[in-house]
Scaffold this motif. Structure first.
Motif, mmCIF file in Angstrom:
data_model
loop_
_atom_site.group_PDB
_atom_site.id
_atom_site.type_symbol
_atom_site.label_atom_id
_atom_site.label_comp_id
_atom_site.label_asym_id
_atom_site.label_seq_id
_atom_site.Cartn_x
_atom_site.Cartn_y
_atom_site.Cartn_z
ATOM 1 N N GLY A 148 49.249 29.441 35.672
ATOM 2 C CA GLY A 148 49.548 30.007 34.360
ATOM 3 C C GLY A 148 48.396 29.824 33.397
ATOM 4 O O GLY A 148 48.037 30.742 32.650
ATOM 5 N N ILE A 149 47.802 28.633 33.409
ATOM 6 C CA ILE A 149 46.635 28.371 32.559
ATOM 7 C C ILE A 149 45.473 29.261 32.981
ATOM 8 O O ILE A 149 44.745 29.802 32.140
ATOM 9 N N GLY A 150 45.306 29.426 34.291
ATOM 10 C CA GLY A 150 44.224 30.275 34.787
ATOM 11 C C GLY A 150 44.363 31.716 34.329
ATOM 12 O O GLY A 150 43.374 32.359 33.948
ATOM 13 N N ILE A 151 45.586 32.240 34.336
ATOM 14 C CA ILE A 151 45.806 33.619 33.886
ATOM 15 C C ILE A 151 45.486 33.747 32.398
ATOM 16 O O ILE A 151 44.981 34.779 31.938
ATOM 17 N N ALA A 152 45.755 32.689 31.644
ATOM 18 C CA ALA A 152 45.476 32.707 30.205
ATOM 19 C C ALA A 152 44.026 32.353 29.883
ATOM 20 O O ALA A 152 43.650 32.270 28.711
ATOM 21 N N ALA A 153 43.203 32.169 30.915
ATOM 22 C CA ALA A 153 41.818 31.703 30.709
ATOM 23 C C ALA A 153 41.030 32.599 29.771
ATOM 24 O O ALA A 153 40.182 32.123 29.002
ATOM 25 N N VAL A 154 41.280 33.882 29.799
ATOM 26 C CA VAL A 154 40.518 34.792 28.946
ATOM 27 C C VAL A 154 40.738 34.454 27.472
ATOM 28 O O VAL A 154 39.837 34.621 26.640
ATOM 29 N N LEU A 164 33.911 35.724 27.287
ATOM 30 C CA LEU A 164 34.788 36.840 27.634
ATOM 31 C C LEU A 164 34.670 37.204 29.108
ATOM 32 O O LEU A 164 35.687 37.350 29.807
ATOM 33 N N LYS A 165 33.442 37.316 29.599
ATOM 34 C CA LYS A 165 33.248 37.712 30.993
ATOM 35 C C LYS A 165 33.814 36.668 31.946
ATOM 36 O O LYS A 165 34.579 37.006 32.869
ATOM 37 N N SER A 166 33.450 35.400 31.731
ATOM 38 C CA SER A 166 33.947 34.356 32.633
ATOM 39 C C SER A 166 35.461 34.218 32.510
ATOM 40 O O SER A 166 36.157 33.960 33.500
ATOM 41 N N GLY A 167 35.989 34.384 31.298
ATOM 42 C CA GLY A 167 37.433 34.311 31.105
ATOM 43 C C GLY A 167 38.160 35.408 31.859
ATOM 44 O O GLY A 167 39.204 35.172 32.481
ATOM 45 N N GLY A 177 41.452 37.124 36.190
ATOM 46 C CA GLY A 177 41.675 38.064 37.301
ATOM 47 C C GLY A 177 41.922 37.353 38.613
ATOM 48 O O GLY A 177 42.852 37.714 39.372
ATOM 49 N N ILE A 178 41.112 36.336 38.914
ATOM 50 C CA ILE A 178 41.294 35.571 40.148
ATOM 51 C C ILE A 178 42.646 34.867 40.134
ATOM 52 O O ILE A 178 43.363 34.837 41.157
ATOM 53 N N SER A 179 43.025 34.326 38.981
ATOM 54 C CA SER A 179 44.298 33.610 38.874
ATOM 55 C C SER A 179 45.478 34.547 39.072
ATOM 56 O O SER A 179 46.480 34.177 39.702
ATOM 57 N N ILE A 180 45.387 35.760 38.535
ATOM 58 C CA ILE A 180 46.457 36.748 38.751
ATOM 59 C C ILE A 180 46.585 37.063 40.231
ATOM 60 O O ILE A 180 47.698 37.128 40.784
ATOM 61 N N LEU A 181 45.448 37.248 40.898
ATOM 62 C CA LEU A 181 45.459 37.532 42.329
ATOM 63 C C LEU A 181 46.084 36.374 43.107
ATOM 64 O O LEU A 181 46.940 36.590 43.979
ATOM 65 N N LEU A 182 45.689 35.153 42.789
ATOM 66 C CA LEU A 182 46.246 33.979 43.472
ATOM 67 C C LEU A 182 47.744 33.845 43.200
ATOM 68 O O LEU A 182 48.519 33.475 44.094
ATOM 69 N N ALA A 183 48.165 34.156 41.964
ATOM 70 C CA ALA A 183 49.590 34.066 41.625
ATOM 71 C C ALA A 183 50.394 35.090 42.413
ATOM 72 O O ALA A 183 51.507 34.797 42.884
ATOM 73 N N LEU A 184 49.849 36.297 42.558
ATOM 74 C CA LEU A 184 50.542 37.329 43.337
ATOM 75 C C LEU A 184 50.658 36.915 44.803
ATOM 76 O O LEU A 184 51.709 37.110 45.441
ATOM 77 N N ILE A 185 49.584 36.366 45.350
ATOM 78 C CA ILE A 185 49.627 35.878 46.736
ATOM 79 C C ILE A 185 50.654 34.755 46.862
ATOM 80 O O ILE A 185 51.465 34.727 47.807
#
Length: 798
Positions: free
Chosen positions: A257-263, A771-774, A779-787
């Motif tokens: 959840g924190i990763g998805i909010a990273a941006v 912004l870019k790194s966020g 994006g990676i966190s969303i992908l991992l959450a979906l998996i």
């Protein structure tokens, strides 16, 4: 505390609490109950607001921060996003990182994004409806959480309303952006419960994301709360048997959840670490004791008395705590249900947690742990404790005997009496007659009487409901709901009314709308979007209402270079930039061409400012000594020279010479003349005026703002640095004649670029740091959450 016993067996232990036949609210399906709770909260909020919205012609104006921050911030963000200017905002202060600065206020809130459906001028009309949605959302999610522990649905509904309309919520209507966290916080506890009790994966991820994105400041406090909450529940064995797998999943989902909010979080982190006041910590005895003794009874008052309003505490007039959100009163029930619960269930997880958090409020170092140990006194985490208090009240209504309730009512009445009555009766002739006309400790004796009546009357009403009406009565739920609703509306309306009485702004809603929201239409000054405008004797953020660059700004999150620049010139910069009229030449330095005087003084008595018009209730002056946003210098000074100057002379000095570091002197000094070291000296206004003429002769010849960028042209007689009166930020990049050039930080916070002799075409572009790194991490966190949810969980691999 997940109970497997049936509702029938639960009530069979007490003949006075026989279960009612299923009817009314209790007979509805869970989905319909949720919808009812949402709509009830929405209607109650409407009752609180409606009379004031009618008075304001459909809009809603309050006072203080609500008028000067919440409304113009929504307007500015609405305009900026729709214009594509979502990285750099030229209109706020000297210019700010838009994403980094406005994430604290609104950018992570789904409710803000709903507001984009409306024109920016409609924000004063839209905000009360958004508040209704937020309070209704808080009630809905609180109901879903509480319903797991309170089996009787109407009691769970009462508890949800207590949370959604607590004193903390009513108080923070003033701080509109705080209520997002109140709305979404219950989701965190729901998510943990679903994961542990129901093995439902993924919900906690969404809950963490929503809370982290909504407001990072409150999310830090929520993380502290959750760690204590989870630890106590584990230690007290109130969860089902926890395996290593369950522990791991809680933390995995939290980090996802924190990763998805990273941006949001990374951008915000890079913006906040520039602010000095965010790093000040408690030390010494201040870690154990508050430095003002009034804070202790003030905290106690928050739990037993209806909420006071920001800036105007009535019982305890501690000036330093007037913005601290010290409010926690539960409508009608006050602390009766909480005390009854703690008295009866002494070894229950909730009976441990509530006292733990209550004690933490009274110990500075523990209280400050919810805001990374800052030395500022705030209790802005109280809404989390309030949810537990509301839950305890609901369970107490369902399971605690009348005898225990009677004891708790007596205790609550005594404490309320001891808080309210002695303070109201003590005379103090030393108090200002203006603010304390009755020579009492309270600010407003009539308001004090009203609060005392509400607080003690509420305790009496609970006594009558429990002892006279009785919970076994078919009328109990209806009468209790009616009493809660009346108290909510009365306290809410009273709070809004007091805010409008104590502060006279706006004196007239039509005038306020005409002067501020529609004020830009009446301003026809040339090139007003490409110069700065100052407003004196007016309200903060006036120019944000007009959607133009301004000098005066009330905004907590600005680039650190703004603070550095102002502080070096003797202008205090904490939560606002408010240089007074004595800083005449600062206005020239940063490009203030127009000045609006709200006092309509015919002779402003500021050198170089000539009256040109009267617009919209303001007298308008033009600064004959203003400088364009970019200009070059003939001279330079080093840090030692600059700091030897009195602070009130430094703005004049910067009209004559650019302040450079030693490294910059080595690189660019050969094209500039070092001012002779003559120690401290006075610069006359005549000299300062001549310096502005020199700078104008070396100024840019054109300036064009773009989306998160600007362009300028200049003609130089030699290679030189061109300084711009915008704050230095790492997100900027610059080109001169199409070639990349370094951006130098000069004048303690402003930007400059090297240019060659002749005509130079300068272009600055801004990209938000992080912004870019966020986006990549999100994006990676969303992908991992979906998996995690759709592959591993669905196939029962985890």
């Amino acid at each position: 505390m997940h109970r497997k016993t049936s509702l029938k067996s639960l009530f069979s232990r007490n003949n006075t609490l026989q279960p009612l036949r299923k009817r009314g609210f209790n007979s509805l399906s869970t989905k319909k109950q949720c919808l009812c709770v949402f709509l009830i909260a929405l209607v109650l909020t409407s009752f609180i607001y409606v009379i004031f919205m009618i008075q304001d012609g459909g809009a809603f104006f309050f006072y203080g921060d609500y008028n000067v921050q919440q409304i113009p911030f929504y307007m500015e963000a609405n305009r900026a996003i729709k214009a594509g200017e979502f990285m750099w905002d030229f209109n706020t202060d000297l210019g700010i990182n838009f994403l980094g600065s406005y994430t604290f206020y609104l950018l992570g809130s789904p409710f803000f994004w709903i507001s984009l459906l409306f024109p920016f001028k409609m924000m004063a009309y839209v905000l009360p409806y958004l508040m209704g949605l937020k309070i209704a959302t808080a009630a809905l999610f609180a109901f879903i959480f509480i319903k797991r522990y309170v089996k009787k649905s109407d009691f769970a509904m009462f508890s949800a309303l207590l949370y959604a309309f607590s004193g903390f919520t009513i108080y923070n209507i003033f701080f509109n952006h705080f209520t997002e966290s109140i709305a979404f916080f219950p989701l965190l506890l729901i998510g943990i419960d679903k994961l542990i009790y129901d093995d439902k994966k993924g919900f906690f991820i969404i809950a963490v994301f929503l809370n982290a994105a909504a407001n990072y400041y409150f999310f830090i406090a929520e993380c502290v709360f959750l760690l204590i909450y989870f630890f106590v529940r584990v230690v007290t064995n109130s969860y089902p048997t926890l395996t290593v797998k369950k522990y791991t999943l809680v933390f995995v989902e939290g980090f996802l959840g924190i990763g998805i909010a990273a941006v949001f979080l990374i951008i915000s982190f890079l913006a906040v670490i520039q602010i000095d006041r965010a790093s000040t910590k408690l030390s010494g005895l201040d870690m154990l004791l508050y430095n003002d003794i009034q804070i202790y009874p003030n905290i106690l008052e928050a739990f037993f008395m209806p909420t006071e309003i920001p800036a105007f505490p009535n019982l305890f007039s501690k000036i330093g705590a007037r913005w601290s959100s010290v409010a926690a009163w539960l409508p009608l029930f006050s602390m009766t249900g909480v005390i009854a619960y703690v008295m009866r269930k002494r070894k229950d997880w909730l009976s441990y947690l509530i006292p733990i958090f209550f004690i933490m409020a009274f110990i500075p170092i523990l209280n400050s742990s919810f805001q990374l140990f800052s030395n500022s006194f705030y209790t802005r985490w109280f809404f989390m404790l309030i949810l537990l208090m509301a839950l305890a009240t609901g369970i107490a209504l369902e399971t605690i005997s009348d005898k225990t309730w009677t004891k708790s009512i007596i205790i609550t009445a005594i404490i309320t009496f001891l808080i309210a009555v002695p303070v109201g009766l003590i005379k103090d002739s030393s108090k200002s007659a203006e603010h304390f006309p009755d020579n009492t400790l309270v600010r407003d004796f009539k308001v004090y009487i009203l609060y005392a009546i509400i607080a003690l009357g509420a305790v009496l009403a609970v006594f009558l409901l429990i002892k006279v009406v009785k919970r076994s009565s078919k009328h109990f739920s209806l009468l209790t709901f009616g009493a809660i609703s009346i108290v909510i509306v009365v306290v809410g309306m009273n709070s809004l009314a007091l805010g409008r009485v104590y502060k006279t702004e706006p004196r007239d809603a039509k005038e306020f709308i005409s002067k501020n929201i529609n004020g830009r239409e009446k301003i026809t000054l040339p090139d007003i979007d490409n110069v700065r405008t100052d407003v004196v004797n007016g309200m903060d953020n006036q120019t944000l209402y007009w959607q133009i660059p301004g000098l005066q700004a009330f905004h907590s999150i600005v680039p650190g270079s703004v603070t550095d620049f102002y502080m070096s010139l003797g202008v205090q910069r904490d939560v606002g930039s408010r240089p007074d009229k004595s800083h005449l030449w600062l206005r020239s330095l940063v490009g203030v061409k127009y000045l609006f005087d709200d006092d309509n003084v015919d002779n402003l008595n500021m050198r170089g400012f000539e009256k040109i018009d009267e617009v919209n209730g303001f007298t308008v002056y033009e600064n004959q000594n203003y400088l364009p946003f970019g200009f070059a210098y003939d001279n330079y000074v080093d840090k030692d020279y600059f700091e030897a100057m009195p602070k009130n002379e430094r703005e004049k000095l910067l009209l004559n010479a650019v302040l450079l570091s030693q490294e910059q002197i080595d690189k660019y000094g050969k094209n500039l003349t070092e001012l002779p070291d003559i120690g401290e000296y006075y610069i006359s206004d005549d000299e300062a005026e001549s310096y502005t003429k020199d700078r104008k002769s070396m100024a840019i010849t054109s300036f064009t703002k773009g989306k998160n960028s600007f362009k300028a042209n200049i003609t130089l007689t030699k290679d030189n640095l061109v300084c711009f009166s915008f704050p230095y930020e790492k997100g900027w990049s610059a080109t001169v004649d199409g070639k990349q050039v370094p951006i130098e930080k000069v004048n303690n916070g402003l930007m400059a670029v090297p240019c060659k002799e002749g005509i130079s075409n300068i272009e600055f572009n801004y990209v938000t740091p992080g912004l870019k790194s966020g986006l990549i991490i999100s994006g990676i966190s969303i992908l991992l959450a979906l998996i995690y949810v759709f592959v591993l969980a669905k196939r029962k691999i985890i």
